[in-house]
Write a protein that holds these residues in place. Structure first.
Motif, PDB file in Angstrom:
ATOM      1  N   TRP A 287       9.906   4.320   0.439  1.00 24.33           N
ATOM      2  CA  TRP A 287      11.037   3.522   0.925  1.00 24.33           C
ATOM      3  C   TRP A 287      10.631   2.688   2.136  1.00 24.33           C
ATOM      4  O   TRP A 287      11.002   1.516   2.249  1.00 24.33           O
ATOM      5  CB  TRP A 287      12.200   4.450   1.259  1.00 24.33           C
ATOM      6  CG  TRP A 287      13.388   3.732   1.842  1.00 24.33           C
ATOM      7  CD1 TRP A 287      13.866   3.814   3.112  1.00 24.33           C
ATOM      8  CD2 TRP A 287      14.238   2.809   1.164  1.00 24.33           C
ATOM      9  NE1 TRP A 287      14.958   3.023   3.289  1.00 24.33           N
ATOM     10  CE2 TRP A 287      15.219   2.369   2.085  1.00 24.33           C
ATOM     11  CE3 TRP A 287      14.280   2.302  -0.132  1.00 24.33           C
ATOM     12  CZ2 TRP A 287      16.214   1.462   1.764  1.00 24.33           C
ATOM     13  CZ3 TRP A 287      15.278   1.405  -0.457  1.00 24.33           C
ATOM     14  CH2 TRP A 287      16.221   0.982   0.481  1.00 24.33           C
ATOM     15  N   ARG A 288       9.834   3.288   3.017  1.00 23.47           N
ATOM     16  CA  ARG A 288       9.305   2.520   4.156  1.00 23.47           C
ATOM     17  C   ARG A 288       8.474   1.345   3.662  1.00 23.47           C
ATOM     18  O   ARG A 288       8.531   0.243   4.213  1.00 23.47           O
ATOM     19  CB  ARG A 288       8.447   3.417   5.045  1.00 23.47           C
ATOM     20  CG  ARG A 288       9.202   4.418   5.894  1.00 23.47           C
ATOM     21  CD  ARG A 288       8.235   5.231   6.722  1.00 23.47           C
ATOM     22  NE  ARG A 288       7.437   4.381   7.590  1.00 23.47           N
ATOM     23  CZ  ARG A 288       6.310   4.754   8.179  1.00 23.47           C
ATOM     24  NH1 ARG A 288       5.829   5.969   7.948  1.00 23.47           N
ATOM     25  NH2 ARG A 288       5.655   3.934   8.980  1.00 23.47           N
ATOM     26  N   GLY A 289       7.688   1.592   2.623  1.00 23.32           N
ATOM     27  CA  GLY A 289       6.891   0.517   2.070  1.00 23.32           C
ATOM     28  C   GLY A 289       7.739  -0.615   1.529  1.00 23.32           C
ATOM     29  O   GLY A 289       7.414  -1.799   1.726  1.00 23.32           O
ATOM     30  N   LEU A 290       8.831  -0.289   0.850  1.00 24.70           N
ATOM     31  CA  LEU A 290       9.710  -1.335   0.316  1.00 24.70           C
ATOM     32  C   LEU A 290      10.295  -2.175   1.449  1.00 24.70           C
ATOM     33  O   LEU A 290      10.375  -3.409   1.354  1.00 24.70           O
ATOM     34  CB  LEU A 290      10.818  -0.690  -0.520  1.00 24.70           C
ATOM     35  CG  LEU A 290      11.873  -1.645  -1.090  1.00 24.70           C
ATOM     36  CD1 LEU A 290      11.231  -2.676  -2.001  1.00 24.70           C
ATOM     37  CD2 LEU A 290      12.956  -0.861  -1.834  1.00 24.70           C
ATOM     38  N   ARG A 291      10.696  -1.518   2.542  1.00 22.84           N
ATOM     39  CA  ARG A 291      11.253  -2.275   3.677  1.00 22.84           C
ATOM     40  C   ARG A 291      10.201  -3.194   4.280  1.00 22.84           C
ATOM     41  O   ARG A 291      10.493  -4.326   4.657  1.00 22.84           O
ATOM     42  CB  ARG A 291      11.780  -1.300   4.735  1.00 22.84           C
ATOM     43  CG  ARG A 291      13.060  -0.595   4.333  1.00 22.84           C
ATOM     44  CD  ARG A 291      13.630   0.216   5.468  1.00 22.84           C
ATOM     45  NE  ARG A 291      12.677   1.254   5.882  1.00 22.84           N
ATOM     46  CZ  ARG A 291      12.873   2.051   6.933  1.00 22.84           C
ATOM     47  NH1 ARG A 291      13.944   1.925   7.672  1.00 22.84           N
ATOM     48  NH2 ARG A 291      11.980   2.968   7.239  1.00 22.84           N
ATOM     49  N   ASP A 292       8.937  -2.710   4.340  1.00 24.00           N
ATOM     50  CA  ASP A 292       7.857  -3.564   4.858  1.00 24.00           C
ATOM     51  C   ASP A 292       7.630  -4.766   3.953  1.00 24.00           C
ATOM     52  O   ASP A 292       7.387  -5.888   4.435  1.00 24.00           O
ATOM     53  CB  ASP A 292       6.559  -2.756   4.972  1.00 24.00           C
ATOM     54  CG  ASP A 292       6.580  -1.785   6.137  1.00 24.00           C
ATOM     55  OD1 ASP A 292       7.344  -2.023   7.102  1.00 24.00           O
ATOM     56  OD2 ASP A 292       5.839  -0.788   6.081  1.00 24.00           O
TER      57      ASP A 292
ATOM     58  N   LEU B 267       0.837  -1.201   0.000  1.00 24.82           N
ATOM     59  CA  LEU B 267       0.000   0.000   0.000  1.00 24.82           C
ATOM     60  C   LEU B 267       0.874   1.253   0.000  1.00 24.82           C
ATOM     61  O   LEU B 267       0.633   2.198  -0.755  1.00 24.82           O
ATOM     62  CB  LEU B 267      -0.915  -0.025   1.221  1.00 24.82           C
ATOM     63  CG  LEU B 267      -1.894   1.131   1.379  1.00 24.82           C
ATOM     64  CD1 LEU B 267      -2.903   1.118   0.246  1.00 24.82           C
ATOM     65  CD2 LEU B 267      -2.612   1.051   2.721  1.00 24.82           C
ATOM     66  N   ARG B 268       1.928   1.267   0.856  1.00 25.03           N
ATOM     67  CA  ARG B 268       2.795   2.447   0.922  1.00 25.03           C
ATOM     68  C   ARG B 268       3.616   2.627  -0.353  1.00 25.03           C
ATOM     69  O   ARG B 268       3.815   3.745  -0.826  1.00 25.03           O
ATOM     70  CB  ARG B 268       3.722   2.322   2.125  1.00 25.03           C
ATOM     71  CG  ARG B 268       3.009   2.559   3.458  1.00 25.03           C
ATOM     72  CD  ARG B 268       3.895   2.268   4.644  1.00 25.03           C
ATOM     73  NE  ARG B 268       3.243   2.680   5.897  1.00 25.03           N
ATOM     74  CZ  ARG B 268       3.615   2.268   7.092  1.00 25.03           C
ATOM     75  NH1 ARG B 268       4.633   1.398   7.216  1.00 25.03           N
ATOM     76  NH2 ARG B 268       2.989   2.701   8.168  1.00 25.03           N
TER      77      ARG B 268
ATOM     78  N   ARG C  38       3.138   9.083  -0.236  1.00 25.73           N
ATOM     79  CA  ARG C  38       3.563  10.393  -0.733  1.00 25.73           C
ATOM     80  C   ARG C  38       5.036  10.594  -0.445  1.00 25.73           C
ATOM     81  O   ARG C  38       5.484  10.537   0.699  1.00 25.73           O
ATOM     82  CB  ARG C  38       2.748  11.505  -0.074  1.00 25.73           C
ATOM     83  CG  ARG C  38       1.252  11.431  -0.364  1.00 25.73           C
ATOM     84  CD  ARG C  38       0.506  12.563   0.297  1.00 25.73           C
ATOM     85  NE  ARG C  38       0.957  13.865  -0.175  1.00 25.73           N
ATOM     86  CZ  ARG C  38       0.512  15.039   0.291  1.00 25.73           C
ATOM     87  NH1 ARG C  38      -0.392  15.049   1.271  1.00 25.73           N
ATOM     88  NH2 ARG C  38       0.971  16.181  -0.190  1.00 25.73           N
ATOM     89  N   GLY C  39       5.790  10.784  -1.473  1.00 26.18           N
ATOM     90  CA  GLY C  39       7.200  11.060  -1.301  1.00 26.18           C
ATOM     91  C   GLY C  39       8.053   9.796  -1.224  1.00 26.18           C
ATOM     92  O   GLY C  39       7.569   8.691  -0.944  1.00 26.18           O
ATOM     93  N   LEU C  40       9.338   9.976  -1.458  1.00 24.09           N
ATOM     94  CA  LEU C  40      10.262   8.836  -1.485  1.00 24.09           C
ATOM     95  C   LEU C  40      10.410   8.194  -0.116  1.00 24.09           C
ATOM     96  O   LEU C  40      10.619   6.977  -0.011  1.00 24.09           O
ATOM     97  CB  LEU C  40      11.634   9.304  -1.991  1.00 24.09           C
ATOM     98  CG  LEU C  40      11.689   9.697  -3.475  1.00 24.09           C
ATOM     99  CD1 LEU C  40      13.076  10.229  -3.828  1.00 24.09           C
ATOM    100  CD2 LEU C  40      11.350   8.497  -4.333  1.00 24.09           C
ATOM    101  N   THR C  41      10.302   8.981   0.937  1.00 21.79           N
ATOM    102  CA  THR C  41      10.488   8.426   2.279  1.00 21.79           C
ATOM    103  C   THR C  41       9.425   7.373   2.579  1.00 21.79           C
ATOM    104  O   THR C  41       9.730   6.263   3.038  1.00 21.79           O
ATOM    105  CB  THR C  41      10.430   9.540   3.332  1.00 21.79           C
ATOM    106  OG1 THR C  41      11.464  10.492   3.064  1.00 21.79           O
ATOM    107  CG2 THR C  41      10.609   8.953   4.731  1.00 21.79           C
ATOM    108  N   GLU C  42       8.165   7.705   2.309  1.00 20.72           N
ATOM    109  CA  GLU C  42       7.101   6.749   2.600  1.00 20.72           C
ATOM    110  C   GLU C  42       7.170   5.540   1.668  1.00 20.72           C
ATOM    111  O   GLU C  42       6.921   4.406   2.075  1.00 20.72           O
ATOM    112  CB  GLU C  42       5.740   7.427   2.480  1.00 20.72           C
ATOM    113  CG  GLU C  42       4.596   6.589   3.049  1.00 20.72           C
ATOM    114  CD  GLU C  42       3.337   7.396   3.288  1.00 20.72           C
ATOM    115  OE1 GLU C  42       2.358   6.793   3.771  1.00 20.72           O
ATOM    116  OE2 GLU C  42       3.329   8.602   2.997  1.00 20.72           O
TER     117      GLU C  42
END
Length: 490
Positions: free
Chosen positions: A478-483, A466-467, A472-476
């Motif tokens: 990137w968090r999604g990829l780690r999840d 979902l993230r 919104r934005g690369l930070t979120e």
């Protein structure tokens, strides 16, 4: 010419006194073959029908011309020519419109890796066309042509007195290559349509009154049969400041003269700014005096007499002394009928129009909403202002600076709003309504996480997707990829 497929064995057991059942079985048998035929071969039969129209146009017109109502020239212009135009539209566009569509890969969701989506347009099977008597060739004819081009068989229930042009059309299509029995003309009784619905059809296309539409829908509901309903009209004409009043008057006269007033999108309510009211009335009077009386059915003359008399009792002023004789019915123009007059909400097939003075465009739209119908409408005025106003009118088809005639353009999808029905015929949209979409979704990915046994961190995987997709934005993201990585570990 294609030969019809063999009917099922049970066909032989059909009683000879049940012609509708025989017709249904014959159409079903022929359609099983026709539905598998390449679209180009179907369109060859449509092209042959167009050539038949061109070869003997006066013979076609003779079957749909009623003395005292319209001339052969009117029949040629209002029905034969636009039917040929509709054939050519299908010849040029049906193959593209019916082609299988592949969904764009860029729209694939992130979790849909490996998915391929194809959307097909499949025939409905057998389409029941319940026709109208005012334009017996054009209305039912185009619906039949579109249904057959889409791969369907067609049962036509003509209006009383309208069988001849439909039989001629069916013969032209069969001579052009359609299987024998693919297009069947039933008898003209309502019982024939009811019986066909009971036996089962893929869709009903009705052109008729709102009252008839309710009856047909009630019957179709018993078998959950989809419907396209082109129903009653009581069309409005809006005149804006700056309109060419001579053109408005000419259009109104044309609409009152056309087919003896028996046109579902004929002008019935004329909304005019108070400042233009009397000038326009004079111009209309000059033109309507030259229109010869027409012949209308006695029951329609009786309906017109009741509605016009009630409106005059409520304060409406007739431009001429009205005459209600069925064999000599002259156009009637009423000025300023009361807003609650039944005439302003009636689907009257007679040359009667009401002039309604207004303060501004907003009042015209407000008064227009008092009428339950929304089949067509017309707007006259400066081009930009008229087109902007047309966007606000609640109707299925709005013409700008013209009336009725543009709706015969084969590109125009035609259908009503509100109690004027739903769905469309003609145009690209009308052709697609003769089909049903089928989605074919193919999976080509190797690993399918949703098939794995439930495990820990599955929720983390979904949150990550979902993230990554919507964050919104690369930070979120990137968090999604780690999840996703964490949630994917076994």
């Amino acid at each position: 010419m294609l030969q019809a497929a063999q009917a099922p064995p049970s066909t032989a057991a059909v009683p000879p006194d049940d012609p509708v059942r025989q017709a249904v079985f014959a159409v079903q048998a022929a359609q099983r073959q026709w539905g598998a035929v390449d679209v180009r071969r179907r369109l060859a039969a449509v092209a042959a029908c167009r050539r038949a129209l061109v070869a003997s146009p006066r013979e076609w017109a003779e079957e749909i011309t009623t003395p005292g109502v319209r001339s052969a020239a009117d029949s040629l212009a209002a029905e034969v020519l636009p039917t040929a135009d509709a054939c050519r539209f299908l010849e040029r566009n049906a193959q593209r419109l019916l082609r299988e569509r592949r969904a764009a890969g860029r729209d694939r969701p992130i979790w849909g890796r490996g998915l391929r989506v194809r959307v097909r347009r499949e025939p409905l099977g057998v389409v029941l066309v319940i026709g109208a008597g005012n334009y017996p060739l054009f209305l039912s004819g185009v619906q039949t042509l579109q249904a057959a081009a889409a791969g369907n068989g067609v049962l036509i229930k003509p209006a009383p007195g309208a069988s001849a042009p439909m039989r001629r059309l069916a013969g032209a299509l069969e001579s052009g290559g359609m299987p024998a029995g693919l297009v069947q003309v039933l008898d003209e009784s309502p019982k024939a349509a009811t019986r066909a619905l009971e036996l089962g059809v893929g869709k009903v296309v009705l052109t008729g009154s709102a009252a008839t539409g309710r009856k047909v829908m009630a019957k179709a509901a018993q078998t959950l049969t989809p419907c396209t309903m082109e129903l009653s009209g009581c069309d409005a004409v809006f005149v804006l400041p700056g309109a060419d009043l001579d053109r408005v008057a000419a259009a109104i006269a044309f609409g009152l003269r056309l087919n003896g007033g028996a046109t579902c999108i004929g002008p019935k309510r004329l909304y005019v700014p108070e400042s233009l009211r009397f000038d326009l009335m004079e111009r209309i009077a000059l033109r309507t005096r030259a229109i010869p009386p027409t012949v209308i059915p006695p029951q329609v003359a009786a309906q017109a007499e009741r509605l016009v008399t009630d409106a005059i009792s409520g304060g409406a002023e007739p431009l001429f002394s009205p005459s209600f004789q069925a064999d000599r019915f002259a156009p009637i123009l009423l000025d300023a009928p009361p807003p609650d007059a039944e005439l302003l909400r009636a689907d009257l097939f007679a040359p009667v129009i009401s002039l309604i003075p207004i303060r501004d465009a907003d009042e015209a739209l407000e008064l227009n909403r008092l009428c339950p119908y929304g089949l067509g409408a017309s707007v006259f005025g400066p081009a930009d202002a008229a087109e902007a106003f047309a966007n606000r009118v609640e109707a299925g088809c709005v013409t700008v600076n013209d009336l009725v005639a543009p709706t015969a353009d084969p590109r125009v999808p035609f259908g009503g709003w509100n109690e004027s029905g739903f769905g469309v015929t003609r145009g690209a949209e009308g052709l697609l309504e003769m089909t049903r979409p089928k989605a074919v979704v193919s999976q080509r990915a190797g690993w399918l996480p949703h098939l794995d046994p439930p495990r820990e961190k599955l929720d983390q995987l979904v949150v990550g997707l979902l993230r990554m997709s919507h964050g919104r934005g690369l930070t979120e993201k990137w968090r999604g990829l780690r999840d996703v990585i964490a949630g994917s570990k076994k």
